[in-house]
Design an enzyme around this catalytic site. Structure first.
Site, PDB file in Angstrom:
ATOM      1  N   SER A 295     -47.448 -17.868  28.434  1.00  0.00           N
ATOM      2  CA  SER A 295     -48.168 -16.790  27.770  1.00  0.00           C
ATOM      3  C   SER A 295     -48.040 -15.460  28.515  1.00  0.00           C
ATOM      4  O   SER A 295     -46.952 -14.903  28.612  1.00  0.00           O
ATOM      5  CB  SER A 295     -49.630 -17.202  27.583  1.00  0.00           C
ATOM      6  OG  SER A 295     -50.339 -16.288  26.800  1.00  0.00           O
ATOM      7  N   ASP A 306     -35.831  -8.359  31.723  1.00  0.00           N
ATOM      8  CA  ASP A 306     -35.014  -7.636  30.744  1.00  0.00           C
ATOM      9  C   ASP A 306     -34.683  -6.228  31.204  1.00  0.00           C
ATOM     10  O   ASP A 306     -33.604  -5.704  30.901  1.00  0.00           O
ATOM     11  CB  ASP A 306     -35.728  -7.587  29.391  1.00  0.00           C
ATOM     12  CG  ASP A 306     -35.597  -8.889  28.612  1.00  0.00           C
ATOM     13  OD1 ASP A 306     -34.924  -9.807  29.114  1.00  0.00           O
ATOM     14  OD2 ASP A 306     -36.171  -8.981  27.513  1.00  0.00           O
ATOM     15  N   LYS A 320     -44.772 -20.414  25.671  1.00  0.00           N
ATOM     16  CA  LYS A 320     -45.910 -20.166  24.777  1.00  0.00           C
ATOM     17  C   LYS A 320     -45.884 -18.689  24.386  1.00  0.00           C
ATOM     18  O   LYS A 320     -46.377 -17.830  25.110  1.00  0.00           O
ATOM     19  CB  LYS A 320     -47.243 -20.507  25.444  1.00  0.00           C
ATOM     20  CG  LYS A 320     -48.450 -20.238  24.538  1.00  0.00           C
ATOM     21  CD  LYS A 320     -49.761 -20.469  25.262  1.00  0.00           C
ATOM     22  CE  LYS A 320     -50.942 -20.116  24.361  1.00  0.00           C
ATOM     23  NZ  LYS A 320     -50.975 -18.695  23.975  1.00  0.00           N
TER      24      LYS A 320
END
Length: 467
Positions: A295, A306, A320
């Site tokens: 999460s 990224d 999740k």
């Protein structure tokens, strides 16, 4: 057609549609009510109507995804405590080794009323305020230990062959979510590696109401006076979405952090980093994750990976990638926890692992090349022991086998004896060593050899309930 007639037709259509929807909902409610009435009238044993309703709510949400659920009153209070990172009580972690046996103290928390009163690991709670609780469920005992700040609770503890009586004044117990590598002589966290103080190290256990302010305070005190920074999110199951966004923003100057999409893939919101960071972007940074990083942990890790801000080590995360809203019921006494959206990393790749996805599908966060390191279970178990002793100094010197859900036979089979008694965190934590050496190639410290056998399947020692 006259405008007046057209207006009448439109109103009629709206009213008819509303009546149809209302009739469907009323029919469903009547069905539930009819079933309750029949159970109450014909079932062979007396029934509790409220318990039937609670069971019905639990059954409804059970047909949804695994993260949607009905939260009954007792569990909702505990859930709120976790998110708010505080509760009123005496400050102990407890477990219940057997369902028909007494609740046992795992450890008092640092600075807690229980620690000041002399409560020790291993104490069994026999009486609370004169009431025998030796056979009560752990939740019932925890409820009796909690209470308003400033009130007292009388305990009878069984310590070996003797009984100890003590009176403890309840206080506001703070649950920290940002911890360091070790504690100093004053029991304050040190946010630097013991083996190399030039490497700043922060471990986050959750994303709660106070996480952002805790981390901000730590980073400002460190004041960029370090050569590399490690953010350890292993075992962090997540928490608040806004906390994850703000944490990621502390390390990014610009760019998308995360996007959320609702039913049908409709873009609901896109969080973007703001100018300014709390860690100099020229200082190398690493994030550690494992199978239990989920999460909010995945949001932070994916965003920094990224954007090339941090290298990632450890093992693939949980996967999740859904957002849950907490919708209060009964004027805030209970709640529905419902999945309302999915979130996506800055590259727009999916984070959530669907029920039919396998290891080859795109989900979660994967460590960088060469940094995917699975710890052997004996080393992981010993590492967890060292982490817990750092968090709870009262556990040092205690025979931990009494608090472990792992049998002695399993420990021996897993190669526990191959680990030196004086093994340090650095010697055991291979993912940590790998990311530090990737960031600072000149830094080399010999680690312990890896045990050959790896047969254990269970690693976690539970700190089940706080009171």
């Amino acid at each position: 057609m006259l405008p007046r007639n057209l207006t009448i037709i439109c109103i009629t259509l709206v009213v008819s549609t509303a009546c149809h929807v209302l009739q469907q909902r009323t029919h469903t409610a009547l069905l539930v009510g009819e079933a309750l009435e029949m159970i109450d009238r014909y079932y062979v044993e007396p029934v509790d109507d409220r318990q039937l309703i609670l069971s019905a709510l639990a059954g409804m949400t059970a047909t949804l995804d695994q993260h949607s659920e009905f939260i009954p009153p007792v569990e909702y209070r505990a859930f709120q405590d976790t998110i708010q990172q505080e509760f009123a009580g005496i400050g102990i972690y407890v477990d219940q080794p057997s369902t028909d046996g007494p609740v046992r103290v795992i450890t008092p928390l640092v600075g807690s009323p229980a620690l000041a009163a002399g409560v020790l690991p291993g104490d069994e709670i026999i009486e609370v305020d004169g009431e025998v609780v030796a056979t009560l469920d752990i939740r019932e005992v925890s409820e009796r230990l909690r209470g308003p700040v400033g009130t007292t609770v009388d305990l009878t503890l069984r310590r070996g062959d003797e009984e100890v009586k003590t009176t403890i004044v309840r206080d506001r117990i703070q649950m920290e979510s940002v911890i360091g590598d070790h504690r100093d002589e004053n029991n304050n966290w040190v946010y630097r590696l013991d083996e190399n103080p030039r490497v700043a190290y922060v471990r986050m256990t959750s994303f709660g109401d106070k996480t952002v302010s805790e981390l901000e305070s730590v980073l400002r005190n460190l004041n960029n006076d370090f050569d590399a920074f490690v953010l350890d999110l292993r075992g962090n199951g997540g928490g608040l979405l806004n906390a994850a966004v703000e944490v990621a923003d502390m390390f990014l100057n610009s760019g998308k952090i995360v996007s959320t999409k609702t039913r049908g893939g409709r873009l609901e919101e896109e969080a973007v980093a703001t100018q300014g960071t709390l860690v100099n972007t020229n200082i190398p940074m690493a994030i550690l994750i494992d199978h239990d990083s989920a999460s909010a942990s995945e949001i932070v890790t994916a965003a920094l990976q990224d954007h090339g801000r941090a290298i990632v080590g450890g093992t693939r995360s949980f996967g999740k990638g859904t957002v849950q809203n907490i919708l209060p019921l009964e004027y805030g006494r209970s709640a529905l926890r419902l999945t309302v959206a999915k979130y996506f990393r800055p590259s727009d790749q999916n984070i959530h692992r669907g029920k039919d996805d396998d290891e080859d599908d795109i989900w979660g966060v994967t460590p960088d090349e060469g940094l995917a390191i699975e710890m052997d279970l004996p080393s992981l178990r010993r590492l967890m022991t060292l982490w817990q002793e750092a968090s709870y100094p009262s556990l040092k010197g205690i025979d931990r086998t009494a608090f472990s859900s792992i049998t002695t036979e399993a420990s021996e089979a897993g190669g526990q004896d191959d680990i030196p008694e004086d093994a340090t965190v650095w010697m055991l934590d291979k993912p940590l060593a790998a990311v530090v050496q990737r960031m600072l190639p000149e830094y080399r410290v010999e680690q312990s050899s890896e045990p050959e056998d790896d047969q254990d399947t269970e690693t976690n020692e539970d700190l089940n309930k706080a009171a």
